[in-house]
Design a protein around this motif. Sequence first.
Motif, PDB file in Angstrom:
ATOM      1  N   LEU A  44     -11.171 -30.946 -34.905  1.00  0.00           N
ATOM      2  CA  LEU A  44     -11.684 -30.536 -33.605  1.00  0.00           C
ATOM      3  C   LEU A  44     -10.596 -30.066 -32.655  1.00  0.00           C
ATOM      4  CD1 LEU A  44     -14.386 -33.287 -32.979  1.00  0.00           C
ATOM      5  CD2 LEU A  44     -14.749 -30.938 -33.721  1.00  0.00           C
ATOM      6  N   PHE A  45      -9.411 -30.686 -32.700  1.00  0.00           N
ATOM      7  CA  PHE A  45      -8.425 -30.441 -31.652  1.00  0.00           C
ATOM      8  C   PHE A  45      -7.156 -29.738 -32.135  1.00  0.00           C
ATOM      9  CE2 PHE A  45     -10.939 -33.981 -30.031  1.00  0.00           C
ATOM     10  CZ  PHE A  45     -11.245 -33.527 -28.759  1.00  0.00           C
ATOM     11  N   ARG A  78     -12.012 -17.652 -25.939  1.00  0.00           N
ATOM     12  CA  ARG A  78     -11.264 -18.633 -26.729  1.00  0.00           C
ATOM     13  C   ARG A  78     -10.681 -18.029 -28.006  1.00  0.00           C
ATOM     14  NH1 ARG A  78     -12.028 -20.614 -22.530  1.00  0.00           N
ATOM     15  NH2 ARG A  78     -12.880 -22.663 -22.019  1.00  0.00           N
ATOM     16  N   ILE A  79     -11.338 -16.997 -28.523  1.00  0.00           N
ATOM     17  CA  ILE A  79     -10.885 -16.398 -29.778  1.00  0.00           C
ATOM     18  C   ILE A  79      -9.842 -15.307 -29.541  1.00  0.00           C
ATOM     19  CG2 ILE A  79     -11.642 -15.032 -31.781  1.00  0.00           C
ATOM     20  CD1 ILE A  79     -14.291 -16.444 -31.660  1.00  0.00           C
ATOM     21  N   CYS A  80      -9.915 -14.628 -28.416  1.00  0.00           N
ATOM     22  CA  CYS A  80      -9.019 -13.498 -28.156  1.00  0.00           C
ATOM     23  C   CYS A  80      -7.553 -13.909 -28.213  1.00  0.00           C
ATOM     24  CB  CYS A  80      -9.318 -12.905 -26.778  1.00  0.00           C
ATOM     25  SG  CYS A  80     -10.813 -11.912 -26.743  1.00  0.00           S
ATOM     26  N   PRO A  81      -6.689 -13.021 -28.687  1.00  0.00           N
ATOM     27  CA  PRO A  81      -5.259 -13.360 -28.816  1.00  0.00           C
ATOM     28  C   PRO A  81      -4.595 -13.578 -27.466  1.00  0.00           C
ATOM     29  CG  PRO A  81      -5.625 -11.038 -29.287  1.00  0.00           C
ATOM     30  CD  PRO A  81      -6.976 -11.652 -29.177  1.00  0.00           C
ATOM     31  N   ARG A  82      -3.611 -14.469 -27.471  1.00  0.00           N
ATOM     32  CA  ARG A  82      -2.846 -14.730 -26.258  1.00  0.00           C
ATOM     33  C   ARG A  82      -1.765 -13.673 -26.047  1.00  0.00           C
ATOM     34  NH1 ARG A  82      -6.622 -17.450 -26.382  1.00  0.00           N
ATOM     35  NH2 ARG A  82      -6.876 -19.663 -25.934  1.00  0.00           N
ATOM     36  N   ARG A  83      -1.354 -13.034 -27.139  1.00  0.00           N
ATOM     37  CA  ARG A  83      -0.347 -11.982 -27.037  1.00  0.00           C
ATOM     38  C   ARG A  83      -0.821 -10.770 -27.827  1.00  0.00           C
ATOM     39  NH1 ARG A  83       5.553 -13.330 -29.052  1.00  0.00           N
ATOM     40  NH2 ARG A  83       4.585 -13.092 -31.098  1.00  0.00           N
ATOM     41  N   ILE A 123      -9.236 -23.139 -31.020  1.00  0.00           N
ATOM     42  CA  ILE A 123      -9.519 -24.573 -31.075  1.00  0.00           C
ATOM     43  C   ILE A 123     -11.001 -24.749 -31.373  1.00  0.00           C
ATOM     44  CG2 ILE A 123      -9.443 -26.751 -29.825  1.00  0.00           C
ATOM     45  CD1 ILE A 123      -7.190 -25.634 -28.157  1.00  0.00           C
ATOM     46  N   VAL A 124     -11.283 -25.497 -32.421  1.00  0.00           N
ATOM     47  CA  VAL A 124     -12.654 -25.615 -32.916  1.00  0.00           C
ATOM     48  C   VAL A 124     -13.558 -26.288 -31.896  1.00  0.00           C
ATOM     49  CG1 VAL A 124     -14.094 -26.581 -34.767  1.00  0.00           C
ATOM     50  CG2 VAL A 124     -11.842 -25.635 -35.294  1.00  0.00           C
ATOM     51  N   ILE A 125     -13.041 -27.251 -31.140  1.00  0.00           N
ATOM     52  CA  ILE A 125     -13.882 -28.004 -30.212  1.00  0.00           C
ATOM     53  C   ILE A 125     -14.477 -27.099 -29.138  1.00  0.00           C
ATOM     54  CG2 ILE A 125     -11.886 -28.629 -28.797  1.00  0.00           C
ATOM     55  CD1 ILE A 125     -15.023 -30.777 -29.464  1.00  0.00           C
ATOM     56  N   SER A 126     -13.728 -26.072 -28.709  1.00  0.00           N
ATOM     57  CA  SER A 126     -14.253 -25.167 -27.678  1.00  0.00           C
ATOM     58  C   SER A 126     -15.378 -24.296 -28.227  1.00  0.00           C
ATOM     59  CB  SER A 126     -13.122 -24.290 -27.138  1.00  0.00           C
ATOM     60  OG  SER A 126     -12.541 -23.531 -28.185  1.00  0.00           O
ATOM     61  N   ILE A 127     -15.230 -23.810 -29.464  1.00  0.00           N
ATOM     62  CA  ILE A 127     -16.285 -23.011 -30.090  1.00  0.00           C
ATOM     63  C   ILE A 127     -17.504 -23.871 -30.375  1.00  0.00           C
ATOM     64  CG2 ILE A 127     -16.805 -21.412 -31.956  1.00  0.00           C
ATOM     65  CD1 ILE A 127     -14.521 -20.518 -30.158  1.00  0.00           C
ATOM     66  N   LEU A 152     -23.097 -25.662 -29.293  1.00  0.00           N
ATOM     67  CA  LEU A 152     -24.055 -26.740 -29.022  1.00  0.00           C
ATOM     68  C   LEU A 152     -24.808 -26.499 -27.717  1.00  0.00           C
ATOM     69  CD1 LEU A 152     -21.988 -29.881 -30.120  1.00  0.00           C
ATOM     70  CD2 LEU A 152     -23.907 -28.828 -31.310  1.00  0.00           C
ATOM     71  N   ARG A 153     -24.127 -25.954 -26.738  1.00  0.00           N
ATOM     72  CA  ARG A 153     -24.818 -25.649 -25.482  1.00  0.00           C
ATOM     73  C   ARG A 153     -25.905 -24.603 -25.703  1.00  0.00           C
ATOM     74  NH1 ARG A 153     -19.504 -26.174 -23.183  1.00  0.00           N
ATOM     75  NH2 ARG A 153     -19.204 -23.904 -23.323  1.00  0.00           N
TER      76      ARG A 153
END
Length: 303
Positions: free
Chosen positions: A28-29, A215-220, A277-281, A286-287
């Motif tokens: 998850l983290f 959350r999936i998009c690249p940071r760089r 991070i899997v927990i964010s997806i 779930l929402r």
Amino acid sequence: MIFTILKVIGIILLVVLALILTALLCVLFVPVKYRAVGSFDNTDIRAKAHASWLFHLFALHIEYADETDGYIRLVFVKKGLFADSLGDNYEAFNDDVMDDAAKTETEDKISENTGDGPKIPADESEHITDEQAEDECTARTHNEYRSVTDENQHIKQQTKLTHKKRSKKTHKKQFKDKSDRIKNCIYKLKREYSDERNKAAFLHLKKELFIILKRICPRRLKLTMVYSTGSPDTTGISLGILACFPVGYTNRWRITPDFESEKPYAKGSFDIKGHVIVISILAATLRILFDKNCRRLYNRISR
């Protein structure tokens, strides 16, 4: 004695539960890291992509240059990707079968022709030496072997063409079925979107999908490019269009237009890096699943 056994069993259960909890928390983290680097010069594209998780114990690596290569690693086991496809195996199998058939048929014909030696008339046998008879037999066998080989090559080509035609028809049928399903799904979505009762579900889906993409998009996302469209006016127009997207100037892209070139080209390099991070997806998913408006929309579409 009984208390000692129960104590040992309890310790074992606690250790197992601790391991399961640790594995769950890691899934998850602990982020899944990915990176892709490469360069391009018109049609010459070279790229490398790598994704890893949990201190590189699990990794996926793909390279593309003249050929595509890659591997997947699970802890200490490493396995290559892009093995021979079904079509290659099928063709290799056909080649083996045809080669065996050619050899068998050739051997049969050779054995038939050389079983008792060349047939020579009785009155001319004294004028033909053994060497001439052997040369004649060898030449005849060679010609027959060549004819059998040509025939089998023709059969191989016909078999390959038939297999390609069948595979093309199958792919076309599968593509048509998938396109029909997508069209039906799009039609249902348009119909449901026009209903006022489903507006809340679509707004919620839009919000959560944007969160997942963020959350999936690249940071760089670095890009260095020199390009030309072959004409100064269209080169300037394309540069203006690229400048409208904030992803360019926020990541400090270095795009240099070439107004003097009379031929269109593009060359440069890129570097993409990020993590998931899997927990964010999972939380966003779930929402969506527990939202009553989304569940009602899903039930209406899946009818």
